[in-house]
Each structure stands twice: as structure tokens, then as C-alpha cells.
Write an enzyme that holds these catalytic residues in place. Structure first.
Site, PDB file in Angstrom:
ATOM      1  N   CYS A   1       0.628  -1.143  -0.059  1.00 50.91           N
ATOM      2  CA  CYS A   1       0.123   0.047   0.134  1.00 50.91           C
ATOM      3  C   CYS A   1       0.944   1.115  -0.173  1.00 50.91           C
ATOM      4  O   CYS A   1       1.660   1.590   0.963  1.00 50.91           O
ATOM      5  CB  CYS A   1      -0.836  -0.033   1.157  1.00 50.91           C
ATOM      6  SG  CYS A   1      -2.158   1.397   1.343  1.00 50.91           S
TER       7      CYS A   1
ATOM      8  N   HIS B   1      -1.917  -4.769 -10.675  1.00 52.87           N
ATOM      9  CA  HIS B   1      -2.612  -3.607 -11.161  1.00 52.87           C
ATOM     10  C   HIS B   1      -2.897  -3.811 -12.815  1.00 52.87           C
ATOM     11  O   HIS B   1      -2.078  -4.138 -13.262  1.00 52.87           O
ATOM     12  CB  HIS B   1      -1.759  -2.195 -11.034  1.00 52.87           C
ATOM     13  CG  HIS B   1      -1.809  -1.912  -9.609  1.00 52.87           C
ATOM     14  ND1 HIS B   1      -2.495  -0.731  -9.210  1.00 52.87           N
ATOM     15  CD2 HIS B   1      -0.862  -2.362  -8.712  1.00 52.87           C
ATOM     16  CE1 HIS B   1      -2.166  -0.776  -7.806  1.00 52.87           C
ATOM     17  NE2 HIS B   1      -1.212  -1.556  -7.294  1.00 52.87           N
TER      18      HIS B   1
ATOM     19  N   GLU C   1      -9.790   0.508  -6.588  1.00 51.45           N
ATOM     20  CA  GLU C   1      -9.203  -0.535  -5.653  1.00 51.45           C
ATOM     21  C   GLU C   1      -9.701  -1.703  -5.392  1.00 51.45           C
ATOM     22  O   GLU C   1     -10.752  -1.956  -5.015  1.00 51.45           O
ATOM     23  CB  GLU C   1      -8.448  -0.067  -4.524  1.00 51.45           C
ATOM     24  CG  GLU C   1      -7.463   1.269  -4.373  1.00 51.45           C
ATOM     25  CD  GLU C   1      -6.819   1.532  -3.258  1.00 51.45           C
ATOM     26  OE1 GLU C   1      -6.650   0.567  -2.416  1.00 51.45           O
ATOM     27  OE2 GLU C   1      -6.548   2.709  -2.768  1.00 51.45           O
TER      28      GLU C   1
ATOM     29  N   CYS D   1      -4.442   6.276  -4.789  1.00 52.75           N
ATOM     30  CA  CYS D   1      -3.724   4.886  -4.743  1.00 52.75           C
ATOM     31  C   CYS D   1      -2.273   4.982  -5.045  1.00 52.75           C
ATOM     32  O   CYS D   1      -1.794   5.362  -6.084  1.00 52.75           O
ATOM     33  CB  CYS D   1      -4.521   3.849  -5.414  1.00 52.75           C
ATOM     34  SG  CYS D   1      -3.737   2.228  -5.558  1.00 52.75           S
TER      35      CYS D   1
ATOM     36  N   GLY E   1      -1.030   2.361  -7.060  1.00 52.62           N
ATOM     37  CA  GLY E   1      -1.792   2.368  -8.508  1.00 52.62           C
ATOM     38  C   GLY E   1      -1.095   3.604  -9.320  1.00 52.62           C
ATOM     39  O   GLY E   1      -0.851   3.365 -10.702  1.00 52.62           O
TER      40      GLY E   1
HETATM   41  N1  LIG Z   1      -6.347  -2.326  -2.741  1.00 51.57           N
HETATM   42  C1  LIG Z   1      -5.054  -2.659  -2.706  1.00 51.57           C
HETATM   43  C2  LIG Z   1      -4.095  -2.321  -1.304  1.00 51.57           C
HETATM   44  C3  LIG Z   1      -3.996  -0.705  -0.896  1.00 51.57           C
HETATM   45  C4  LIG Z   1      -3.463   0.071  -2.098  1.00 51.57           C
HETATM   46  C5  LIG Z   1      -3.616   1.543  -2.232  1.00 51.57           C
HETATM   47  N2  LIG Z   1      -4.315   2.213  -0.986  1.00 51.57           N
HETATM   48  C6  LIG Z   1      -2.256   2.193  -2.249  1.00 51.57           C
HETATM   49  O1  LIG Z   1      -1.982   3.446  -1.763  1.00 51.57           O
HETATM   50  O2  LIG Z   1      -1.185   1.800  -2.794  1.00 51.57           O
HETATM   51  C7  LIG Z   1      -4.878  -4.159  -2.912  1.00 51.57           C
HETATM   52  O3  LIG Z   1      -5.829  -4.739  -2.860  1.00 51.57           O
HETATM   53  O4  LIG Z   1      -3.717  -4.348  -3.525  1.00 51.57           O
END
Ligand SMILES: N[C@H](CCC[C@H](N)C(=O)O)C(=O)O
Length: 276
Positions: A75, A161, A210, A219, A222
Site C-alpha cells: 500500500c 494492477h 481499488e 492509490c 496504482g
Molecule cells: N487495494 C490495494 C491495497 C491498497 C493500495 C492503495 N491504497 C495504495 O496506496 O497503494 C490492493 O488490494 O492491492
């Protein structure tokens, strides 16, 4: 269980931060969902649990749980907030922090004005390691969704991603197409879905649906994955200002095999306790 927490966010991607070092914490997917619920709980996109390291060469371990209770590998916005959290709670006074995550070890550099830089490691592009079902590695892949074919990049930053190029992020079908691709069978671990609008070779806009949450205001992984995918397609230089609904991140990536560096802000909102 009485749980002390701190509410934080990185560009509006919001977190419940839990210190699992000075308090005993036992979480289940159901408890995480309860905490993340924006009506009956505290409300957050992710819950981040700070623990003592298992590896003696690093400073901390931190575990990442999506609002749906799923534990995930990485994250980006959370890593920045983690660095500020452990310093604010005086768990360390270091400005360079090594932290163990399910995706590996991240190096965090705390800078002035609540900015934090994160070495996010090198992106993973081999389809089977994203994971994504494809016969050979490519800059992008045709993906059939509800009878339409889309061109997606597939990149892992420790977490998976999919990246789609769009002409205008404000018009992108983030909720509908994002949800359809998140659970697409060719992404066996589900996937985060980025909608990227290139403005210039050093500037882009991004919205992310997400995995395990839905669209968030930002994100971090992301933004890294989107920049990597755009650079592989020759559309951007080695540093890009990526603006998401919650604000802008600086992403630097020299090229394949090299680490991605993400720099951005952190914010601490309030401290609280919850009885579970
Ligand atoms: N939902 C993402 C985790 C959080 C990523 C995001 N909040 C960031 O800042 O990278 C997943 O399931 O891989």
C-alpha cells in the site's frame, strides 16, 4: 477488545493505523470489516497494523487489510502514513525506516513538511507473477469484458494492477468497468484497476478502482503501476506528476529492473479508541 488507533490519510486514501507493538491486537476479516464500515465503524479504505519485525535487519513489519477484510501485499499511501505514524508515536526517531511487508522490504525516507519518499522496489511485469493470465509478457494486453475488448497494462507493485489509458478520467466508467475488471477471471488474485489520462510526458491524471475497496481518492501503488505501464509504452519520461482526485504524487522510474520511487504527503487526523 479495546483498540487504540490513529486515523490518517495519504491524499484522501484513508487509514486506521493500529500500533500492534504497545497493544495486543487480534484481528479477523470480520473485525476489519467492522472497523472499516463508514456507518457502524470508524471507516477507512485500509487498516494498517504495525508490528515488531520478524527480520532483525529491519525496523518494523506492517500488515495491510482492505476494507473488505482481505490482507494484501502493499500500500503506497499507507507506507508513507506508516512512516509518520511510527515517528509520531515515538516508536522510532529514524528518518530512514526499513519496513517488512507481505511484498518485501520497503525503504522509507521521511522528509520535511510531512512528505515521505518510498522506494517501492522494482515493478514485476512477468504475467504469471502479477498474477495475470497471458501467454507472453507485453506492454499491454487485449482483455474482453462484457463483450467489449480493452487494452490493459498488467503490473505488480507487490500487489496486482491493471492500467487502462483514457482520454478523460472525469468521463471514465470507473465504478462499472473497474468492478468488472477487478474480478476478471484472468486476474486470479483480483486486481486494482487504474484509469490513466496522459497530459504531457511528465504529467498525468489517474483514478483507481481499488481491489477490495472500490474507487479511492488516491492509490500509491496504482500511481506507480500506471507510470510504469505508460513508460513501457513510451508515453512518459522517467519522472511523472500523477494527479489523483485527492492530490498529486511524484513517481520516478528509470526503467526495467530499477526501483520505483514515490513521494507524497501524509496527514494525521485524530486519535481514538474502539471497543470490539
Ligand atoms: N487495494 C490495494 C491495497 C491498497 C493500495 C492503495 N491504497 C495504495 O496506496 O497503494 C490492493 O488490494 O492491492
Amino acid at each position: 477488545m479495546r483498540l487504540k488507533f490513529t486515523k490518517m490519510h495519504g491524499l484522501g486514501n484513508d487509514f486506521v493505523m493500529v500500533d500492534g507493538i504497545t497493544q495486543r491486537v487480534k484481528l479477523s476479516p470480520e473485525k476489519v470489516r467492522q472497523i472499516a464500515d463508514r456507518h457502524t465503524g470508524i471507516g477507512c479504505d485500509q487498516l494498517l497494523l504495525v508490528e515488531a519485525p520478524r527480520n532483525p535487519d529491519v525496523d518494523f513489519r506492517y500488515r495491510i487489510y482492505n476494507a473488505d477484510g482481505s490482507e494484501v501485499e502493499n500500500c503506497g499511501n499507507g507506507a508513507r502514513c506508516f512512516a509518520r505514524f511510527v515517528r509520531d508515536r515515538r516508536l522510532t526517531s529514524k528518518e530512514h525506516i526499513l519496513v517488512e511487508t507481505a511484498a518485501g522490504i520497503l525503504e522509507l525516507k521521511v522528509q520535511e513538511k510531512d512528505q515521505v519518499s518510498v522506494d517501492m522496489g522494482a515493478p514485476v511485469l512477468e504475467p504469471s507473477d502479477v498474477p495475470f493470465q497471458a501467454d507472453i509478457q507485453a506492454e499491454s494486453y487485449p482483455l474482453e469484458v462484457d463483450g467489449e475488448t480493452y487494452n490493459v497494462g498488467a503490473v505488480s507493485m507487490g500487489n496486482p494492477h491493471a492500467v487502462l489509458l483514457v482520454d478523460d478520467v472525469t468521463k471514465a466508467p470507473v465504478d462499472s468497468l473497474g468492478a468488472a475488471i477487478e474480478s476478471h477471471p484472468r486476474f486470479p488474485a483480483r486486481v486494482n484497476v487504474g484509469f490513466l489520462q496522459i497530459e504531457e510526458r511528465g504529467k498525468a491524471r489517474l483514478r483507481v478502482f481499488e481491489r477490495g475497496v472500490g474507487e479511492t481518492r488516491a492509490c500509491g501503488t496504482g500511481a506507480c503501476a500506471a507510470m510504469v505501464s505508460a513508460r513501457l509504452r513510451g508515453l512518459v519520461d522517467d519522472e511523472v506528476q500523477i494527479t489523483l482526485p485527492g492530490g498529486t504524487l511524484t513517481i520516478h522510474w528509470p526503467g526495467p529492473g530499477e526501483p520505483v520511487t514515490m513521494t507524497g504527503p501524509t496527514a494525521s487526523v485524530y486519535h481514538g479508541q474502539i471497543i470490539l
